[in-house]
Design an enzyme around this catalytic site. Structure first.
Site, PDB file in Angstrom:
ATOM      1  N   SER A 204       0.785  -1.087  -0.059  1.00 35.86           N
ATOM      2  CA  SER A 204      -0.009   0.084   0.146  1.00 35.86           C
ATOM      3  C   SER A 204       0.723   1.376  -0.053  1.00 35.86           C
ATOM      4  O   SER A 204       2.199   1.023   0.281  1.00 35.86           O
ATOM      5  CB  SER A 204      -0.850   0.067   1.153  1.00 35.86           C
ATOM      6  OG  SER A 204      -0.275   0.259   2.335  1.00 35.86           O
ATOM      7  N   LYS A 205       0.391   2.507  -0.171  1.00 33.58           N
ATOM      8  CA  LYS A 205       0.968   3.659  -0.027  1.00 33.58           C
ATOM      9  C   LYS A 205       1.875   3.833   1.306  1.00 33.58           C
ATOM     10  O   LYS A 205       2.930   4.126   1.293  1.00 33.58           O
ATOM     11  CB  LYS A 205       0.111   4.793  -0.201  1.00 33.58           C
ATOM     12  CG  LYS A 205       0.751   5.955  -0.780  1.00 33.58           C
ATOM     13  CD  LYS A 205      -0.565   7.125  -0.786  1.00 33.58           C
ATOM     14  CE  LYS A 205       0.194   8.419  -0.437  1.00 33.58           C
ATOM     15  NZ  LYS A 205      -0.970   9.462   0.059  1.00 33.58           N
TER      16      LYS A 205
END
Ligand code: GLU
Length: 324
Positions: free
Chosen positions: A248-249
């Protein structure tokens, strides 16, 4: 020839009553990373395998979490990877009136209520796997000026059978309590927006990452209270870093490359437990999609919850965390 061309262009743009409609619904919090590419590929192939429509919906209703330019980067990546969506891209923010109308209906029907509890007020509330279990403090009224709106829940089991993960049941009142459908800052909560939009767009099956499976019973509960149909659900495994953290970011997953996309697309197929021939990477992007459509097989994904990125070897893919 004229007629058949006509007929096919019509079915390409207008959904018929029993046509499959799928969607990919990214939030523009950053460019696409490998994990979101895998979700996009799965929903796309599932729609195409059903001769269905595939919609792209940008879930841009949480400005504080958005990154400027991310929507365009996501769409550019989808194009470079050869995805062909049906109709125009849908921006969730443009459905605000429909979200508000659903909210008002729930309030008028007494199914939702204002809640003035602050984070501090809830500091001692019980917690479960879904987060805070709201103790119902404001169920019978509240005097605060700034309020969230919560949806009433009961302990009747909300159950569904996921196409990959099997039977899932939650008792919402004890597992989440009455949950927020409009936040204190005035923004419509994800749970409500996603349910309204899936209904508006006639989505017949939702294919998305298993990280959202825990939200599905709350969404089904909303669908029931609003009189909407419940689509089918397939929750695909998440892609994780070698240490098990979801890409994920937040965990520093890099954007997927926009050049030389074929090995990355093939790696996404491998992550989805498809079994592409090693020679496929030498073919055109169209050929890769053609193979993927013809051979799309959900069987090896049954019950699978996570795929480690370092186990997707052999296709020149490196997904190393780049924490900024
Ligand atoms: N917008 C959500 C996300 O990017 C996905 C919502 C959904 O597929 O229901 O995580």
């Amino acid at each position: 020839v004229g007629n058949s061309l006509n007929a096919s262009s019509v079915t390409g743009t207008i959904a018929t009553a029993d046509q499959y409609v799928g969607r990919f619904a990214p939030s523009p919090t950053g460019p696409l990373h490998f994990g979101s590419l895998v979700a996009a590929v799965a929903s796309y192939l599932q729609a195409r395998a059903h001769d269905g429509r595939w919609l792209v919906r940008i879930e841009d209703i949480d400005p504080p979490r958005e990154q400027p330019g991310a929507s365009d980067l996501i769409l550019e990546a989808l194009e470079r990877y050869g995805f062909e969506w049906d109709g125009d891209v849908i921006y969730q923010s443009r459905n605000h009136a429909a979200h508000e109308a659903a909210l008002q209906r729930l309030l008028e029907d007494g199914l939702a209520y204002p809640c003035g509890c602050s984070r501090r007020d809830l500091a001692n509330a019980p917690r479960g796997p879904l987060g805070i279990i709201y103790p119902g403090t404001c169920r019978d009224g509240c005097v605060a000026r700034e309020t969230a709106i919560r949806l009433r829940t009961t302990d009747d089991p909300v159950a569904f059978v996921d196409g990959l993960q099997g039977a899932i049941t939650q008792r919402l009142e004890s597992e989440s309590g009455d949950f927020v459908i409009r936040r204190r800052d005035g923004l419509i909560a994800y749970q409500l927006a996603v349910v309204v939009d899936d209904e508006l767009q006639g989505i017949t099956e939702v294919v998305r990452g298993i990280d959202i499976i825990d939200s599905t019973p709350r969404q089904i509960w909303l669908q029931r209270l609003l009189g909407f149909r419940t689509p089918g659900y397939l929750h695909i495994p998440v892609v994780t870093h070698p240490d098990g953290d979801k890409l994920s970011k937040l965990t520093g997953a890099p954007a997927i490359p926009l050049e030389d996309v074929r090995p990355v697309l093939i790696a996404a197929l491998v992550a989805l437990q498809q079994d592409p021939p090693t020679t496929l990477a030498q073919n055109t992007l169209d050929d890769i999609w053609g193979w993927a459509r013809e051979n799309w097989n959900l069987e090896p994904l049954q019950g699978l919850t996570a795929v480690r990125v370092d186990q997707i070897a052999g296709f020149g893919l490196t997904v190393t965390p780049q924490l900024q």
